[in-house]
Design an enzyme around this catalytic site. Sequence first.
Site: not given
Length: 159
Positions: A132, A94, A27, A125, A87-88, A84, A96, A98
Amino acid sequence: MTLTVRPAKPSDAATILRFVRELADYEKAIHEVEATEESTRAAIFGDGSVTHALISEREGQAIGMAVYFFSYSTWQAKNGLYLEDLYVTPEARGSGAGKALLRRLAQIALEKGCGRFEWSVLDWNEPSIRVYEAIGAEPQKEWIRYRMAGETLAAFARG
């Protein structure tokens, strides 16, 4: 490959901090990370902590995390679950992981009687936003998030 999601343990503090630093680097905000392994352990697992974490593992190797806490909605008169950080690791994206973390958080929200499951995402992002929206989450565009921190927070508190 076996993918699992489990509650984090105090011994996961170093892993959580590593993931926090990797997320902050992604980020473009690594310079803002003040957390240490000790402060991470105390904040998540210490007495009176209101913070919780999950760890995603593949074949026993940590590949992701979610840090969350419970909020409150006066309009619903119910708690909410606020994510909050999610993270992966890049190599596991890809897989799965997350989505599995998000699903477990949704389950926790329902188990705890929460009326909402919410989080924020940086507007640039796009990969995360696509995930999402693919799971049915909707952006709340009518709300603007405000923040007060550091010297601004201290100065305002002093009056």
